[in-house]
Scaffold this active site. Structure first.
Site, PDB file in Angstrom:
ATOM      1  N   LYS A  21       8.166   3.317  -1.037  1.00 13.99           N
ATOM      2  CA  LYS A  21       8.553   4.607  -1.603  1.00 13.99           C
ATOM      3  C   LYS A  21       8.208   5.869  -0.862  1.00 13.99           C
ATOM      4  CE  LYS A  21       5.309   3.993  -4.799  1.00 13.99           C
ATOM      5  NZ  LYS A  21       4.934   2.782  -4.256  1.00 13.99           N
ATOM      6  N   ARG A  96       0.971   5.662 -12.793  1.00 16.94           N
ATOM      7  CA  ARG A  96       0.630   4.321 -12.290  1.00 16.94           C
ATOM      8  C   ARG A  96       0.329   3.483 -13.608  1.00 16.94           C
ATOM      9  NH1 ARG A  96       0.255   5.167  -6.756  1.00 16.94           N
ATOM     10  NH2 ARG A  96      -1.119   3.513  -5.864  1.00 16.94           N
ATOM     11  N   ARG A 135       1.969  -4.326   7.913  1.00 19.70           N
ATOM     12  CA  ARG A 135       1.211  -2.683   7.970  1.00 19.70           C
ATOM     13  C   ARG A 135      -0.231  -3.019   8.431  1.00 19.70           C
ATOM     14  NH1 ARG A 135       1.226   0.823   2.358  1.00 19.70           N
ATOM     15  NH2 ARG A 135       3.480   1.100   2.661  1.00 19.70           N
ATOM     16  N   ARG A 142      -4.987   3.864   7.440  1.00 26.51           N
ATOM     17  CA  ARG A 142      -5.557   4.091   6.083  1.00 26.51           C
ATOM     18  C   ARG A 142      -6.667   3.159   5.748  1.00 26.51           C
ATOM     19  NH1 ARG A 142      -0.601   4.430   2.306  1.00 26.51           N
ATOM     20  NH2 ARG A 142      -1.698   3.272   0.930  1.00 26.51           N
ATOM     21  N   ARG A 153      -4.143  -4.297  -4.131  1.00 35.75           N
ATOM     22  CA  ARG A 153      -3.290  -3.189  -4.803  1.00 35.75           C
ATOM     23  C   ARG A 153      -2.011  -3.686  -5.334  1.00 35.75           C
ATOM     24  NH1 ARG A 153      -1.266   0.092  -0.654  1.00 35.75           N
ATOM     25  NH2 ARG A 153      -1.317   1.920  -1.938  1.00 35.75           N
TER      26      ARG A 153
HETATM   27  P1  AMP Z   1      -0.821   5.310  -2.663  1.00 40.14           P
HETATM   28  O1  AMP Z   1      -0.859   5.901  -1.438  1.00 40.14           O
HETATM   29  O2  AMP Z   1      -0.048   5.778  -3.868  1.00 40.14           O
HETATM   30  O3  AMP Z   1      -0.400   3.869  -2.668  1.00 40.14           O
HETATM   31  O4  AMP Z   1      -2.400   5.473  -3.409  1.00 40.14           O
HETATM   32  C1  AMP Z   1      -3.420   5.245  -2.681  1.00 40.14           C
HETATM   33  C2  AMP Z   1      -4.603   5.036  -3.712  1.00 40.14           C
HETATM   34  O5  AMP Z   1      -4.830   6.470  -4.434  1.00 40.14           O
HETATM   35  C3  AMP Z   1      -4.368   4.172  -4.896  1.00 40.14           C
HETATM   36  O6  AMP Z   1      -4.701   2.594  -4.501  1.00 40.14           O
HETATM   37  C4  AMP Z   1      -5.375   4.440  -5.853  1.00 40.14           C
HETATM   38  O7  AMP Z   1      -6.600   4.235  -5.767  1.00 40.14           O
HETATM   39  C5  AMP Z   1      -5.073   6.116  -5.863  1.00 40.14           C
HETATM   40  N1  AMP Z   1      -4.245   6.710  -6.683  1.00 40.14           N
HETATM   41  C6  AMP Z   1      -2.915   7.073  -6.229  1.00 40.14           C
HETATM   42  N2  AMP Z   1      -2.216   7.478  -7.150  1.00 40.14           N
HETATM   43  C7  AMP Z   1      -2.995   6.920  -8.518  1.00 40.14           C
HETATM   44  C8  AMP Z   1      -2.552   7.167  -9.885  1.00 40.14           C
HETATM   45  N3  AMP Z   1      -1.394   7.480 -10.296  1.00 40.14           N
HETATM   46  N4  AMP Z   1      -3.567   6.820 -10.766  1.00 40.14           N
HETATM   47  C9  AMP Z   1      -4.503   6.151 -10.252  1.00 40.14           C
HETATM   48  N5  AMP Z   1      -4.826   5.908  -9.091  1.00 40.14           N
HETATM   49  C10 AMP Z   1      -4.082   6.468  -7.989  1.00 40.14           C
END
Ligand code: AMP
Length: 197
Positions: A21, A96, A135, A142, A153
């Protein structure tokens, strides 16, 4: 589906962790000249700058769990109200949960906007696990990238986020794109699906 004003390009990109993404989103925003709104990136920046938001969300990010809906909805509402979103935006990592999707519908309605396209990147679970493993091995820096957390996740995704795609599919609003292949191939498929050349 067309948006009320054709100059608006209000996009969402959905898909499990590891589907690509972020990479596809970065190319799309540079082609369309719209802001890339990655809620994960906003949260990570909040943590690294030790802001109040950062202190509230750090434990969730560290464990791979979702930040509470209300917090992330406020962040997105505020972000979408900024001037640079006036011609469109690409949301990456939001919504999400179905509650976030419902909240987004209300936010957009208040702004007299609607989603132009909902892009779903489709990648099989075995490919995802493989990508996540790689990764983790490469260490992308990260804090949530250890294998165990990455696997969590993915579980969180199937439990809480996959229903978001189903929610949008009910209204026939999803463009499902095969996420396998080179970055360029996938990008081309997305642009073809949204009829942009
Ligand atoms: P991502 O980089 O989009 O995978 O997001 C990393 C982390 O940020 C996720 O594992 C969640 O802890 C938090 N996060 C990001 N976007 C959301 C969302 N829309 N709702 C809840 N938590 C989020």
């Amino acid at each position: 589906m067309s948006s009320p004003n054709p100059t608006f390009l209000n996009l969402i990109i959905l898909g499990p962790p590891g589907a690509g993404k972020g990479t596809q989103a970065a190319l799309l925003v540079s082609a369309f000249k719209i802001p890339h709104i990655s809620t994960g990136e906003i949260m990570r920046q909040a943590v690294s700058s030790s802001s109040e938001l950062g202190s509230r969300v750090k434990s969730y990010l560290d464990s791979g769990e979702l930040v509470p809906d209300q917090l992330v909805i406020e962040v997105v509402k505020d972000r979408l109200s900024r001037d640079d979103c006036s011609k469109g935006f690409l949301l990456d990592g939001f919504p999400r949960t179905v509650d976030q999707a419902v909240a987004l519908d209300i936010i957009l309605k208040d702004m007299k906007r609607e989603l132009s396209h909902i892009i779903e990147l489709d990648v099989s679970e075995s490919v995802l696990l493989d990508r996540i493993r790689k990764r983790g091995e490469n260490g992308s820096g990260r804090s949530d990238d250890s294998l165990e957390i990455a696997a969590n996740r993915l579980q969180v995704y199937w439990r809480q986020t996959a229903p978001v795609t189903a929610y949008y599919k009910e209204s026939g609003r999803v463009l499902t794109i095969n996420g396998l292949g080179s970055v360029e191939e996938v990008q081309e498929r997305i642009k073809n699906a949204i009829s942009y050349k």
